[in-house]
Scaffold this motif. Structure first.
Motif, PDB file in Angstrom:
ATOM      1  N   ASN A 256       0.827  -1.238  -0.045  1.00 14.86           N
ATOM      2  CA  ASN A 256      -0.131   0.073  -0.125  1.00 14.86           C
ATOM      3  C   ASN A 256       0.942   1.296   0.033  1.00 14.86           C
ATOM      4  O   ASN A 256       1.634   1.365   0.553  1.00 14.86           O
ATOM      5  N   GLY A 257       0.429   2.332  -0.619  1.00 19.10           N
ATOM      6  CA  GLY A 257       1.074   3.594  -0.624  1.00 19.10           C
ATOM      7  C   GLY A 257       2.261   3.373  -1.779  1.00 19.10           C
ATOM      8  O   GLY A 257       2.583   2.319  -2.319  1.00 19.10           O
ATOM      9  N   SER A 258       2.601   4.753  -1.966  1.00 19.35           N
ATOM     10  CA  SER A 258       3.988   4.839  -3.079  1.00 19.35           C
ATOM     11  C   SER A 258       4.993   4.072  -2.662  1.00 19.35           C
ATOM     12  O   SER A 258       5.636   3.277  -3.514  1.00 19.35           O
ATOM     13  N   LEU A 259       5.291   4.182  -1.407  1.00 18.09           N
ATOM     14  CA  LEU A 259       6.699   3.413  -0.974  1.00 18.09           C
ATOM     15  C   LEU A 259       6.443   1.899  -1.342  1.00 18.09           C
ATOM     16  O   LEU A 259       7.489   1.080  -1.484  1.00 18.09           O
ATOM     17  N   LYS A 261       4.183   0.218  -2.938  1.00 18.38           N
ATOM     18  CA  LYS A 261       4.175   0.053  -4.468  1.00 18.38           C
ATOM     19  C   LYS A 261       5.547  -0.103  -5.051  1.00 18.38           C
ATOM     20  O   LYS A 261       5.920  -1.196  -5.764  1.00 18.38           O
ATOM     21  N   LEU A 262       6.456   0.757  -4.564  1.00 13.70           N
ATOM     22  CA  LEU A 262       8.127   1.005  -5.252  1.00 13.70           C
ATOM     23  C   LEU A 262       8.593  -0.188  -4.861  1.00 13.70           C
ATOM     24  O   LEU A 262       9.276  -1.044  -5.508  1.00 13.70           O
ATOM     25  N   ASP A 265       5.718  -3.899  -6.218  1.00 12.31           N
ATOM     26  CA  ASP A 265       5.454  -3.990  -7.614  1.00 12.31           C
ATOM     27  C   ASP A 265       6.856  -4.175  -8.555  1.00 12.31           C
ATOM     28  O   ASP A 265       7.610  -3.297  -8.605  1.00 12.31           O
TER      29      ASP A 265
END
Length: 317
Positions: A256-259, A261-262, A265
């Motif tokens: 969850n969140g940008s970090l 996903k980084l 993903d």
């Protein structure tokens, strides 16, 4: 019905024979009407008498019938009689023990573990239990010898002390008193020096004591301040912060969140890796072929064109 004279004579003869048998056995020490069982044992010496008790597990169950000396074996044979209703194993022992401090011994039947019971007339094994009086009598000789040695040592000590008191020479009592006097004088000098030292440093000692009292008061103040601090509230806030950090780490781990996903993903990671490789190739190409990207002409010459493979593209007229 009249009884004939012959019958009366026969009855009297029979009664006389029975009486004679009873008297003979009685004189031998055998009582035909006795309801007891007799057992025998042997001891190396005799410390018993006819009135000595015979017990089993602390209960008086019989008496001593006879005490005789066997001239062949040199042992004392003891015969005891107990109630016929008493049953005990055949391998039981008869123990001689002391009945008290005032002297006197008794016999005790110590039951064994055999499945077969003893029968009247059996010879049982004997043993002797040494009590307090016997032990003291055995050790009395050693005790007396030790006492003699101790008394001799005391006598020697008193003799030496007498010599010390009577001796008036330099190595006698006067020398001892002189050494004692010197010790007292030395102790007195040390005490005077200590008093002088305390008198000279009285101010410093007073100041040190005051400083110590001040430090103690400051410590008490710090302690009171610590008592007033809301430590529980601080701990609660720290606990909430840790909970928030745990929640954030959980979101990152779940993607969850940008970090998150980084980190989670793989497609984004692959795209970044591809872009990084392309940027590296671009920089390498710029280093090898700078004319493709930077063109400078003083007279306004048109820059050359290149295709994707790096070949120069000629303009069509």
């Amino acid at each position: 019905m009249k009884i004939s004279r012959e019958v009366k004579t026969a009855i009297l003869v029979i009664l006389g024979v029975l009486l004679l048998v009873f008297l003979i056995n009685y004189l031998k020490g055998v009582n035909l009407f006795d309801s007891t069982s007799k057992y025998h044992t042997e001891f190396e010496y005799n410390s018993l008498n006819a009135s000595s008790p015979v017990t089993i597990k602390g209960n008086n169950i019989g008496k001593i019938d006879a005490i005789t000396y066997d001239y062949k074996t040199g042992k004392t044979k003891v015969t005891i009689s107990v109630d016929k209703n008493l049953n005990f194993p055949k391998n039981s022992k008869i123990r001689m023990y002391e009945t008290g401090l005032m002297g006197g011994n008794g016999l005790a039947i110590i039951p064994g573990d055999s499945s077969e019971n003893a029968k009247s007339g059996d010879l049982l094994e004997s043993e002797v239990e040494f009590g307090l009086v016997t032990s003291l009598s055995k050790n009395f000789s050693g005790l007396s010898e030790n006492l003699d040695t101790t008394l001799q040592s005391v006598d020697t000590l008193l003799g030496n002390l007498n010599k010390l008191v009577v001796d008036d020479s330099e190595i006698g009592l006067r020398r001892t008193m002189a050494e004692l006097n010197a010790t007292i004088v030395s102790f007195k000098n040390t005490s005077n020096n200590l008093n002088s030292l305390l008198a000279k440093n009285d101010k410093d000692l007073t100041s040190a004591i005051k400083n110590f009292n001040s430090i103690t008061a400051d410590m008490a103040t710090v302690t009171n301040d610590l008592k007033t601090v809301e430590l529980s509230k601080t701990v609660a806030e720290l606990d909430n912060t840790l909970l928030n950090i745990n929640a954030m780490m959980s979101d990152i781990k779940s993607g969850n969140g940008s970090l998150g996903k980084l980190l989670q993903d793989e497609g984004l990671y692959n795209n970044l890796e591809g872009a990084s490789k392309q940027l590296e190739q671009l920089l390498q190409d710029m280093k090898l072929n700078p004319k493709r990207y930077v063109h400078f002409s003083l007279f306004g010459k048109k820059a050359k064109q290149y295709d994707a493979e790096g070949n120069e593209v000629k303009e069509k007229n």
